[in-house]
Write a protein that holds these residues in place. Structure first.
Motif, mmCIF file in Angstrom:
data_model
loop_
_atom_site.group_PDB
_atom_site.id
_atom_site.type_symbol
_atom_site.label_atom_id
_atom_site.label_comp_id
_atom_site.label_asym_id
_atom_site.label_seq_id
_atom_site.Cartn_x
_atom_site.Cartn_y
_atom_site.Cartn_z
ATOM 1 N N HIS A 18 38.755 32.284 40.374
ATOM 2 C CA HIS A 18 38.291 33.674 40.340
ATOM 3 C C HIS A 18 36.879 33.753 39.774
ATOM 4 C CE1 HIS A 18 38.747 33.961 35.992
ATOM 5 N NE2 HIS A 18 39.918 33.359 36.139
ATOM 6 N N ALA A 19 36.158 34.773 40.181
ATOM 7 C CA ALA A 19 34.783 34.980 39.736
ATOM 8 C C ALA A 19 34.748 35.358 38.253
ATOM 9 C CB ALA A 19 34.130 36.056 40.600
ATOM 10 N N LEU A 20 33.537 35.552 37.749
ATOM 11 C CA LEU A 20 33.314 35.797 36.322
ATOM 12 C C LEU A 20 34.138 36.958 35.784
ATOM 13 C CD1 LEU A 20 29.449 35.381 36.298
ATOM 14 C CD2 LEU A 20 31.096 33.827 35.251
ATOM 15 N N ALA A 21 34.958 36.645 34.792
ATOM 16 C CA ALA A 21 35.763 37.638 34.073
ATOM 17 C C ALA A 21 35.665 37.239 32.598
ATOM 18 C CB ALA A 21 37.210 37.621 34.555
ATOM 19 N N PRO A 22 34.840 37.910 31.836
ATOM 20 C CA PRO A 22 34.579 37.491 30.454
ATOM 21 C C PRO A 22 35.849 37.289 29.632
ATOM 22 C CG PRO A 22 33.122 39.282 31.082
ATOM 23 C CD PRO A 22 34.119 39.122 32.188
ATOM 24 N N GLY A 23 35.807 36.265 28.784
ATOM 25 C CA GLY A 23 36.922 35.975 27.899
ATOM 26 C C GLY A 23 37.695 34.760 28.356
ATOM 27 N N GLN A 26 44.419 43.833 31.724
ATOM 28 C CA GLN A 26 44.068 42.443 32.001
ATOM 29 C C GLN A 26 42.580 42.181 31.805
ATOM 30 O OE1 GLN A 26 45.558 40.969 35.780
ATOM 31 N NE2 GLN A 26 47.117 42.566 35.815
ATOM 32 N N ARG A 27 42.235 40.907 31.785
ATOM 33 C CA ARG A 27 40.829 40.507 31.873
ATOM 34 C C ARG A 27 40.392 40.759 33.299
ATOM 35 N NH1 ARG A 27 40.571 34.700 31.343
ATOM 36 N NH2 ARG A 27 38.685 34.651 32.549
ATOM 37 N N ASN A 28 39.282 41.423 33.484
ATOM 38 C CA ASN A 28 38.835 41.777 34.826
ATOM 39 C C ASN A 28 37.438 41.254 35.107
ATOM 40 O OD1 ASN A 28 41.040 43.529 35.926
ATOM 41 N ND2 ASN A 28 40.660 44.546 33.971
ATOM 42 N N LEU A 29 37.055 41.294 36.367
ATOM 43 C CA LEU A 29 35.725 40.860 36.756
ATOM 44 C C LEU A 29 34.672 41.738 36.098
ATOM 45 C CD1 LEU A 29 36.039 40.272 40.621
ATOM 46 C CD2 LEU A 29 36.406 38.637 38.758
ATOM 47 N N SER A 30 33.609 41.091 35.673
ATOM 48 C CA SER A 30 32.445 41.828 35.187
ATOM 49 C C SER A 30 31.627 42.241 36.413
ATOM 50 C CB SER A 30 31.603 40.935 34.281
ATOM 51 O OG SER A 30 31.083 39.841 35.030
ATOM 52 N N GLU A 41 48.455 36.942 41.729
ATOM 53 C CA GLU A 41 48.759 38.356 41.519
ATOM 54 C C GLU A 41 47.927 38.967 40.385
ATOM 55 O OE1 GLU A 41 53.353 38.775 42.836
ATOM 56 O OE2 GLU A 41 52.991 37.499 41.073
ATOM 57 N N TRP A 42 47.147 38.153 39.665
ATOM 58 C CA TRP A 42 46.281 38.651 38.589
ATOM 59 C C TRP A 42 45.137 39.446 39.215
ATOM 60 C CZ3 TRP A 42 50.048 35.829 36.942
ATOM 61 C CH2 TRP A 42 50.281 35.622 35.591
ATOM 62 N N CYS A 43 44.766 40.533 38.607
ATOM 63 C CA CYS A 43 43.749 41.436 39.159
ATOM 64 C C CYS A 43 42.406 40.750 39.379
ATOM 65 C CB CYS A 43 43.592 42.664 38.267
ATOM 66 S SG CYS A 43 45.074 43.708 38.277
ATOM 67 N N ARG A 44 41.990 39.853 38.483
ATOM 68 C CA ARG A 44 40.683 39.207 38.658
ATOM 69 C C ARG A 44 40.655 38.318 39.902
ATOM 70 N NH1 ARG A 44 42.832 37.563 33.840
ATOM 71 N NH2 ARG A 44 43.440 35.385 33.593
ATOM 72 N N CYS A 45 41.796 37.764 40.273
ATOM 73 C CA CYS A 45 41.866 36.964 41.501
ATOM 74 C C CYS A 45 41.915 37.873 42.724
ATOM 75 C CB CYS A 45 43.086 36.048 41.473
ATOM 76 S SG CYS A 45 42.958 34.719 40.265
ATOM 77 N N LYS A 46 42.735 38.916 42.652
ATOM 78 C CA LYS A 46 42.818 39.850 43.782
ATOM 79 C C LYS A 46 41.470 40.504 44.037
ATOM 80 C CE LYS A 46 46.355 42.278 42.245
ATOM 81 N NZ LYS A 46 47.506 43.216 42.175
ATOM 82 N N ASP A 47 40.759 40.856 42.972
ATOM 83 C CA ASP A 47 39.445 41.469 43.148
ATOM 84 C C ASP A 47 38.447 40.468 43.734
ATOM 85 O OD1 ASP A 47 40.338 43.918 42.288
ATOM 86 O OD2 ASP A 47 39.514 43.723 40.255
ATOM 87 N N THR A 48 38.507 39.224 43.290
ATOM 88 C CA THR A 48 37.628 38.197 43.873
ATOM 89 C C THR A 48 37.897 38.088 45.372
ATOM 90 O OG1 THR A 48 37.530 36.946 41.790
ATOM 91 C CG2 THR A 48 36.998 35.740 43.824
ATOM 92 N N ALA A 49 39.166 38.015 45.752
ATOM 93 C CA ALA A 49 39.538 37.907 47.171
ATOM 94 C C ALA A 49 39.103 39.147 47.949
ATOM 95 C CB ALA A 49 41.044 37.704 47.297
#
Length: 184
Positions: A40-45, A60-64, A92-100
């Motif tokens: 997944h793309a940059l998600a701080p933390g 969740q930790r999310n994309l910046s 199913e984590w939001c940072r991966c879904k948002d990257t996709a």
């Protein structure tokens, strides 16, 4: 003077070598039939906040904003190089879904790509890896490449590769690493 010339030639050699390697990687990807892991793309933390809810992205930790831009550049890389994609699967984590979503638009969730970094999810790793191997074994690879948007721990467990945010790991159907692309 000699050291300066040597340094210049060394840098030029490295640039030319990298450009040639990238052409070979892209040529391989254009053939299809590869499995492409994308962290997944940059998600701080690191990890996830305590008591996060898989169904609530706000917990969740999310994309910046940089992560969103990085995701869009990933998609542009695939489009610009005309790399065929059969299917995109995401954790199913939001940072991966948002990257996709930002990179490819359409994707399907696949729980075998979920993070196993923290309890209680760490207990799922063995089953998830088995499920991932089974999926890859049944995938025919004729429609392009299989793109898997996932987490550091899953990529490490299946390929042995350590990755940075947005990094691409290319494997064959047996998960033999063919190449990596550090996108940003």
């Amino acid at each position: 003077m000699y050291k300066t010339l040597l340094s210049i030639f060394t840098i030029l050699f490295l640039i030319i070598s990298e450009a040639s390697a990238n052409k070979n990687i892209i040529k391989n990807l254009k053939e299809g039939g590869k499995i492409i892991f994308i962290r997944h793309a940059l998600a701080p933390g690191s990890g996830d906040p305590e008591n996060f809810d898989l169904n609530d992205c706000k917990t969740q930790r999310n994309l910046s904003s940089k992560g969103i831009e990085q995701s869009k550049r990933l998609g542009i890389f695939f489009l610009k190089n005309e790399i065929p994609i059969d299917i995109v699967l995401s954790s199913e984590w939001c940072r991966c879904k948002d990257t996709a979503k930002y990179a490819f638009g359409d994707f399907k969730e696949f729980s075998a790509l979920n993070s196993t970094y923290t309890p209680p999810y760490d207990q799922n790793e063995k089953q998830q890896i088995e499920d991932l191997k089974k999926y890859a074994n049944n995938w025919n690879g004729e429609g392009g490449n299989l793109v898997l948007v996932t987490h550091y721990v899953i990529i490490l467990a299946i390929t042995g590769e350590t990755t940075r945010s947005g990094e691409i790991v290319i494997t064959d159907k047996n998960f033999k690493v063919l190449s990596t692309i550090n996108t940003f």
